[in-house]
Scaffold this motif. Structure first.
Motif, PDB file in Angstrom:
ATOM      1  N   VAL A  65       0.839  -1.202   0.000  1.00  9.22           N
ATOM      2  CA  VAL A  65       0.000   0.000   0.000  1.00  9.22           C
ATOM      3  C   VAL A  65       0.875   1.253   0.000  1.00  9.22           C
ATOM      4  N   SER A  66       1.999   1.222   0.703  1.00 15.19           N
ATOM      5  CA  SER A  66       2.928   2.362   0.671  1.00 15.19           C
ATOM      6  C   SER A  66       3.435   2.610  -0.742  1.00 15.19           C
ATOM      7  N   VAL A  67       3.773   1.528  -1.452  1.00 10.15           N
ATOM      8  CA  VAL A  67       4.222   1.652  -2.835  1.00 10.15           C
ATOM      9  C   VAL A  67       3.112   2.228  -3.704  1.00 10.15           C
ATOM     10  N   GLU A  68       1.911   1.668  -3.575  1.00 15.22           N
ATOM     11  CA  GLU A  68       0.780   2.114  -4.393  1.00 15.22           C
ATOM     12  C   GLU A  68       0.415   3.571  -4.094  1.00 15.22           C
ATOM     13  N   ALA A  69       0.491   3.939  -2.822  1.00 16.84           N
ATOM     14  CA  ALA A  69       0.156   5.313  -2.439  1.00 16.84           C
ATOM     15  C   ALA A  69       1.165   6.298  -3.014  1.00 16.84           C
ATOM     16  N   ALA A  70       2.446   6.006  -2.843  1.00 14.26           N
ATOM     17  CA  ALA A  70       3.484   6.888  -3.374  1.00 14.26           C
ATOM     18  C   ALA A  70       3.374   6.996  -4.893  1.00 14.26           C
ATOM     19  N   ALA A  71       3.128   5.860  -5.555  1.00 12.41           N
ATOM     20  CA  ALA A  71       3.033   5.846  -7.017  1.00 12.41           C
ATOM     21  C   ALA A  71       1.854   6.670  -7.520  1.00 12.41           C
ATOM     22  N   CYS A  84      -1.364   2.305   9.568  1.00 13.65           N
ATOM     23  CA  CYS A  84      -1.709   3.549   8.850  1.00 13.65           C
ATOM     24  C   CYS A  84      -0.564   4.547   8.942  1.00 13.65           C
ATOM     25  N   CYS A  85       0.065   4.586  10.107  1.00 15.01           N
ATOM     26  CA  CYS A  85       1.062   5.618  10.391  1.00 15.01           C
ATOM     27  C   CYS A  85       2.312   5.447   9.527  1.00 15.01           C
ATOM     28  N   LEU A  86       2.675   4.197   9.214  1.00 16.25           N
ATOM     29  CA  LEU A  86       3.834   3.965   8.363  1.00 16.25           C
ATOM     30  C   LEU A  86       3.534   4.291   6.903  1.00 16.25           C
ATOM     31  N   VAL A  87       2.302   4.072   6.479  1.00 15.79           N
ATOM     32  CA  VAL A  87       1.920   4.500   5.131  1.00 15.79           C
ATOM     33  C   VAL A  87       1.950   6.024   5.048  1.00 15.79           C
ATOM     34  N   LEU A  88       1.426   6.693   6.073  1.00  9.96           N
ATOM     35  CA  LEU A  88       1.469   8.154   6.099  1.00  9.96           C
ATOM     36  C   LEU A  88       2.907   8.652   6.116  1.00  9.96           C
ATOM     37  N   GLN A  89       3.763   7.969   6.850  1.00 11.00           N
ATOM     38  CA  GLN A  89       5.180   8.329   6.896  1.00 11.00           C
ATOM     39  C   GLN A  89       5.780   8.358   5.495  1.00 11.00           C
ATOM     40  N   THR A  90       5.310   7.482   4.618  1.00 14.18           N
ATOM     41  CA  THR A  90       5.819   7.411   3.252  1.00 14.18           C
ATOM     42  C   THR A  90       5.350   8.583   2.405  1.00 14.18           C
ATOM     43  N   VAL A  91       4.060   8.910   2.467  1.00 13.11           N
ATOM     44  CA  VAL A  91       3.498   9.898   1.533  1.00 13.11           C
ATOM     45  C   VAL A  91       3.590  11.334   2.035  1.00 13.11           C
ATOM     46  N   LEU A  92       3.736  11.514   3.338  1.00 10.07           N
ATOM     47  CA  LEU A  92       3.750  12.864   3.898  1.00 10.07           C
ATOM     48  C   LEU A  92       4.862  13.737   3.312  1.00 10.07           C
ATOM     49  N   PRO A  93       6.114  13.266   3.285  1.00  7.65           N
ATOM     50  CA  PRO A  93       7.161  14.130   2.713  1.00  7.65           C
ATOM     51  C   PRO A  93       6.889  14.483   1.257  1.00  7.65           C
ATOM     52  N   ILE A  94       6.302  13.548   0.519  1.00 11.33           N
ATOM     53  CA  ILE A  94       6.024  13.782  -0.901  1.00 11.33           C
ATOM     54  C   ILE A  94       5.049  14.945  -1.072  1.00 11.33           C
ATOM     55  N   LEU A  95       3.981  14.915  -0.302  1.00 15.48           N
ATOM     56  CA  LEU A  95       2.925  15.920  -0.471  1.00 15.48           C
ATOM     57  C   LEU A  95       3.337  17.306   0.021  1.00 15.48           C
ATOM     58  N   PHE A  96       4.385  17.391   0.814  1.00 19.63           N
ATOM     59  CA  PHE A  96       4.912  18.710   1.175  1.00 19.63           C
ATOM     60  C   PHE A  96       5.479  19.420  -0.054  1.00 19.63           C
ATOM     61  N   TYR A  97       5.764  18.651  -1.117  1.00 20.21           N
ATOM     62  CA  TYR A  97       6.331  19.229  -2.336  1.00 20.21           C
ATOM     63  C   TYR A  97       5.319  19.293  -3.481  1.00 20.21           C
ATOM     64  N   ALA A  98       4.031  19.140  -3.149  1.00 19.62           N
ATOM     65  CA  ALA A  98       2.973  19.378  -4.128  1.00 19.62           C
ATOM     66  C   ALA A  98       2.745  20.880  -4.247  1.00 19.62           C
ATOM     67  N   ASP A  99       2.006  21.282  -5.282  1.00 18.94           N
ATOM     68  CA  ASP A  99       1.824  22.715  -5.517  1.00 18.94           C
ATOM     69  C   ASP A  99       0.632  23.317  -4.780  1.00 18.94           C
ATOM     70  N   SER A 100      -0.137  22.477  -4.078  1.00 17.62           N
ATOM     71  CA  SER A 100      -1.249  22.991  -3.267  1.00 17.62           C
ATOM     72  C   SER A 100      -1.535  21.995  -2.148  1.00 17.62           C
ATOM     73  N   SER A 101      -2.463  22.331  -1.261  1.00 18.56           N
ATOM     74  CA  SER A 101      -2.750  21.492  -0.100  1.00 18.56           C
ATOM     75  C   SER A 101      -3.404  20.172  -0.501  1.00 18.56           C
TER      76      SER A 101
END
Length: 348
Positions: free
Chosen positions: A51-57, A96-113
């Motif tokens: 799920v971490s892979v799928e979420a990041a992808a 859930c928290c480890l999946v969030l750990q994966t995607v959180l840094p990524i979304l800090f570099y998105a162009d909006s919230s």
């Protein structure tokens, strides 16, 4: 350039994969990982890791090969990070928290919230809890220039799972030129929360008795929380130490065959050990802060001891970012320093 990673490096667990996913998406660098979770009894991608892979992808439009259960090899080629309202269901009691750990840094570099809703386990024996993320981790990275909030919508304990968290993430702006966490300041507040779901009340009462017996907590500082919105039984003792400059959270999760007294003692001993150490950052928070320290690329904090898990994480980060970590022994513990070139996102 494709980065090649051996999943057996150092601690050889799932953190190698999660950090690689996060930084691949942020930097735009593709990677290949072999021997995923190679030092675990059951290596390869389990449901939580998949799920971490799928979420990041899905967030960075990555092209993947090997993204299947039990796969020990993954090719991950990222594209552009997209803000959005995302939802992921682990389908088990995976964290859930480890999946969030994966995607959180990524979304800090998105162009909006963005928002991310994740269903699965919120209080797992071998993972950070939702309490830790909300009370300790997120306030700490806010100091680093990263702003997110977390809502625990329902509790999920192993093995039933069924919990849900929702995070709101705002894009990172100009990051500080340097971050330091050297002094924790005085202890302003301490409290303990005993979580109980679909189990006899005497378990929580025994855990409370152990905490009060130590003579550190007052009666009104220990709260028993009877959980009504979890699908299965569960128990946890959460201790929160709020210092002037940092909040530290210590946890012990109840398991079948584990006596209530041991659950309570584990959380108390960890909290008491850290309080006596006088350093600001405890071991688990150390590991969680490393990516953010590297993204700032200039910072220092003190901790009691840098674990093998953290040393492994640092090696993976150094493969993706132009930074160098140095750990030095000091009288009160260890000093962790990160220096390097200022990171410029490929998405900015």
């Amino acid at each position: 350039m494709t980065i090649h990673i051996d999943g057996r490096i150092g601690e050889g667990g799932g953190q190698v994969l999660r950090t690689s996913l996060s930084l691949s998406a942020i930097t735009g660098k593709a990677f290949v990982i072999e021997h995923i979770r190679g030092k675990r009894k059951k290596p390869g991608l389990k449901r939580q890791h998949l799920v971490s892979v799928e979420a990041a992808a899905s967030i960075c439009g990555a092209d993947c090969k090997g993204d299947s259960l039990n796969s020990q090899r993954l090719v991950f080629n990222p594209s552009k990070i997209r803000a959005g309202n995302y939802s992921f269901d682990i389908g088990s009691a995976g964290s859930c928290c480890l999946v969030l750990q994966t995607v959180l840094p990524i979304l800090f570099y998105a162009d909006s919230s963005s928002t991310v809703t994740i269903q699965g386990g919120t209080h797992n024996p071998m993972a950070p809890t939702a309490d830790f993320l909300a009370k300790s981790f997120l306030p700490a990275i806010y100091r680093f220039g990263f702003n997110a909030s977390l809502n625990l919508m329902s509790y999920g304990f192993y093995p039933a799972g069924g919990g849900k968290i929702k995070a709101e993430i705002r894009p990172a702006g100009d990051l500080p030129k340097k971050v330091e966490l050297i002094e924790r300041g005085p202890l302003l507040k301490k409290r303990a929360r005993i979580l109980l779901s679909k189990l006899p009340q005497h378990i929580a009462e025994r855990e409370k008795k152990i905490l009060l017996k130590q003579g550190w907590f007052e009666t009104d500082e220990v709260e028993i929380v009877n959980i009504t919105n979890s699908p299965g039984p569960g128990n946890a003792v959460i201790i929160i130490l709020e210092y002037e400059n940092v909040t530290c959270v210590f946890q012990s999760i109840g398991e079948k065959g584990k006596r209530a007294e041991k659950v309570s003692a584990e959380a108390y001993n960890a909290a008491a050990y850290h309080h006596k150490s006088m350093v600001p950052v405890e071991n688990f928070l150390t590991d969680q802060l490393l990516i953010y320290l590297a993204l700032v690329s200039n910072g220092t904090f003190l901790t009691s001891k840098v674990s093998l898990h953290s040393h492994t994480n640092m090696k993976i980060i150094e493969k993706f970012l132009p930074v160098k970590f140095v750990v030095k022994e000091i009288a009160s513990g260890q000093k962790l320093n990160c220096t390097g070139k200022i990171f410029r996102s490929v998405h900015s």
